[in-house]
Design an enzyme around this catalytic site. Sequence first.
Site, PDB file in Angstrom:
ATOM      1  N   HIS A  36       1.039  -1.165  -0.113  1.00 58.85           N
ATOM      2  CA  HIS A  36       0.146   0.056   0.094  1.00 58.85           C
ATOM      3  C   HIS A  36       0.867   1.566   0.261  1.00 58.85           C
ATOM      4  O   HIS A  36       0.512   2.550  -0.051  1.00 58.85           O
ATOM      5  CB  HIS A  36      -1.080  -0.141   1.196  1.00 58.85           C
ATOM      6  N   GLU A 139      -7.865 -12.125   5.293  1.00 56.80           N
ATOM      7  CA  GLU A 139      -8.459 -11.468   5.426  1.00 56.80           C
ATOM      8  C   GLU A 139      -9.987 -11.638   4.191  1.00 56.80           C
ATOM      9  O   GLU A 139     -10.900 -10.326   3.447  1.00 56.80           O
ATOM     10  CB  GLU A 139      -8.046  -9.519   4.608  1.00 56.80           C
ATOM     11  N   ASP A 165      -9.921  -5.468   5.433  1.00 61.87           N
ATOM     12  CA  ASP A 165      -9.968  -6.934   3.952  1.00 61.87           C
ATOM     13  C   ASP A 165     -11.404  -7.470   4.109  1.00 61.87           C
ATOM     14  O   ASP A 165     -12.561  -8.206   3.599  1.00 61.87           O
ATOM     15  CB  ASP A 165      -9.006  -6.513   3.187  1.00 61.87           C
TER      16      ASP A 165
END
Length: 239
Positions: A36, A139, A165
Amino acid sequence: MSSSPQIGTFVKTASPHVVEVLGTTALDFVCLDAEHAPLDRAMLDLMVMAGRASHLKVFIRIAEVNSSVILSALDMGAHGLLVPHVDSAAQAREVVAMARYRGGHRGYSGSPRFAAYGSMGMKEALRVGDEAQVICQIESEAAVQDAEAIAAVPGVAGLFVGRADLGLSMGLENSRDDRVSAATQHVLAVAQRANKIAGMHVAGTAEREQFAPLGANWFIVASDQTLLRQAAQAIVPAP
């Protein structure tokens, strides 16, 4: 695992100096967030070098699961990998195979940093290379359901709950919803029973203290960006 929780933070800023500075603290590790944050291979290499120079364990959350990405991260000397979106035991076995020489298919060279630039013999380099930790992010609902099988895969060092998530996979927009919390506790219990790392990301000390009694033992607390912002805001007088 140590009886005391291991505590680290995400590093999202493309700078080896950030890692070097954090190496002067009591943190147990940092995790470079290549998933990310804009961290390319050359920058990751410099940041891992800074961590090793300051005797700080460096994990990399990889951007995608493929052999070349895993090979690069481990060759540059990362202590381990945080692997996103591992939804099944079959996926976990393939990830471990990419990260292992013996019983896997990691490509070998004794020249990278992990093997001290060719100064190790092949046998020692293989031993050191195969000690890299592989932590699987749980997730999705499918991953929660298969958590016991994922934890049982040889070479999986631990499970890490990705609550955001996970919540999205349940159709939720709140990572602290009761359903997410229940799934989180289940995964932490599974990891604990398997004597594996039981990891999660928390916003701060209060959440860390909330989840430690539930079995979490490997915490990524906030990120370098959050810590910088909070410290800067703290020195500004209240209006």
